[in-house]
Design a protein around this motif. Structure first.
Motif, PDB file in Angstrom:
ATOM      1  N   UNK A   1       0.831  -1.198   0.000  1.00  0.00           N
ATOM      2  CA  UNK A   1       0.000   0.000   0.000  1.00  0.00           C
ATOM      3  C   UNK A   1       0.868   1.251   0.000  1.00  0.00           C
ATOM      4  N   UNK A   2       0.341   2.294  -0.628  1.00  0.00           N
ATOM      5  CA  UNK A   2       1.035   3.571  -0.599  1.00  0.00           C
ATOM      6  C   UNK A   2       1.057   4.108   0.820  1.00  0.00           C
ATOM      7  N   UNK A   3       2.132   4.778   1.220  1.00  0.00           N
ATOM      8  CA  UNK A   3       2.182   5.369   2.563  1.00  0.00           C
ATOM      9  C   UNK A   3       1.045   6.363   2.772  1.00  0.00           C
ATOM     10  N   UNK A   4       0.654   6.518   3.993  1.00  0.00           N
ATOM     11  CA  UNK A   4      -0.462   7.415   4.314  1.00  0.00           C
ATOM     12  C   UNK A   4      -0.171   8.855   3.925  1.00  0.00           C
ATOM     13  N   UNK A   5       1.105   9.233   3.916  1.00  0.00           N
ATOM     14  CA  UNK A   5       1.462  10.622   3.608  1.00  0.00           C
ATOM     15  C   UNK A   5       1.821  10.831   2.131  1.00  0.00           C
ATOM     16  N   UNK A   6       1.407   9.901   1.265  1.00  0.00           N
ATOM     17  CA  UNK A   6       1.671  10.048  -0.164  1.00  0.00           C
ATOM     18  C   UNK A   6       1.063  11.350  -0.683  1.00  0.00           C
ATOM     19  N   UNK A   7       1.833  12.069  -1.462  1.00  0.00           N
ATOM     20  CA  UNK A   7       1.376  13.333  -2.036  1.00  0.00           C
ATOM     21  C   UNK A   7       0.236  13.059  -3.023  1.00  0.00           C
TER      22      UNK A   7
END
Length: 241
Positions: A62-68
Motif C-alpha cells: 500500500x502507498x504510505x499514508x502521507x503520499x502526495x
C-alpha cells in the motif's frame, strides 16, 4: 480518443516513478510498457484497480499514508493514458512502439551474470520483457493457464529476451532461436511486438465474451402454484401482472 504520451511526458512519468514514496519499488517506463501489454492481452478484461498497485511496488504494498495526492493523481493519469493508447494501438493498428532501453556502453554492469550471456539485441529489451512476464505471473489464472500452443510460442518470443533460469528454459530458448533466429535489435523489436499482437488477437474472444444469463430456479408455468404462496395459480396471481 486515447492520446498517447509525448516524449516529455514519458520522461516525466519515469521521474515520477523513480520518486515513488516511502520504500516502494516502482517500475521504470520501459518495464511499465511491457507490464501494461501483459495486462492488456490477458483473457480477462482487467480493471486499473487490479494491476496499478504492482506498478508502484513489486509486492503491491500500500502507498504510505502521507503520499502526495498530486504525485498520485499525475502518475496515475499518465499510466492510464499509456494503457489506453496501447489498447487502441493493438486494436486498430496491430502494432505499437515499445519503450526500448537505450544502451550506450556507459551503464553499470548488470549484477546478474546471466545478463552478460544474452545476445546484444536482447539486452535493450530486458525491461520490457521483464514487465510482460511480471504481468503473466501476477495473474497466473489468466494467460499462463491457457494451453494454446500458438499463445505459448508467442509468450516465449517475448521471454526469450530474459536470462534463462534453468536447463529446460535454456533448451526451449535454444530451439526457438534455431527456428526463429534474430540478428539485429530492429528484428528483435519487430518480432516481440508482433508476438504481443498475436497474443492479443488470440485472446480477444475470451476477453470480450458475454456470458448468458442463467436462471437459478425453473420458470413457472401459468398453471403452476404462484411462488408467493397465495395458493392461486401463477396466471391468476403474479403472472397476471
Amino acid at each position: 480518443m486515447a492520446k498517447d504520451l509525448t516524449p516529455q511526458e514519458f520522461d516525466e512519468l519515469d521521474t515520477l516513478l523513480q520518486n515513488a514514496p516511502g520504500e516502494l519499488e516502482a517500475m521504470d517506463v520501459a518495464m511499465l510498457d511491457g507490464f501494461l501489454c501483459g495486462v492488456l492481452v490477458q483473457p480477462d478484461l482487467l480493471k486499473t484497480a487490479d494491476w496499478l498497485a504492482y506498478v508502484f511496488d513489486a509486492e503491491a504494498r500500500e502507498l504510505p499514508a502521507d503520499t502526495d495526492p498530486a504525485w498520485l493523481a499525475r502518475t496515475t493519469e499518465l499510466i492510464e493514458r499509456r494503457h489506453a493508447a496501447l489498447r487502441k494501438a493493438l486494436a486498430e493498428d496491430q502494432w505499437f512502439d515499445p519503450i526500448v532501453l537505450q544502451l550506450d556502453g556507459t551503464e553499470e554492469p548488470d549484477p546478474d551474470p546471466a545478463f552478460a550471456t544474452l545476445p546484444d539485441y536482447s539486452k535493450p529489451l530486458v525491461p520490457f520483457a521483464s514487465g510482460f512476464v511480471t504481468a503473466l505471473n501476477t495473474f497466473p489464472n489468466g494467460l499462463l493457464s491457457m494451453t494454446d500452443e500458438a499463445i505459448e510460442l508467442a509468450m516465449d518470443r517475448v521471454a526469450r529476451h530474459l536470462p534463462c533460469s534453468d536447463d529446460d528454459e535454456r533448451a526451449a530458448m535454444a530451439e526457438l532461436d534455431a527456428e526463429h533466429p534474430l540478428k539485429t535489435l530492429d528484428q528483435a523489436v519487430e518480432d516481440m511486438v508482433l508476438a504481443v499482437v498475436e497474443i492479443d488477437s488470440l485472446t480477444e474472444s475470451e476477453r470480450y465474451r458475454v456470458e448468458p444469463v442463467r436462471h437459478e430456479t425453473p420458470k413457472l408455468g401459468r398453471n403452476d402454484p404462484c411462488h408467493c404462496g397465495s395458493g392461486k395459480k401463477f396466471k391468476a396471481c403474479h403472472g397476471a401482472t
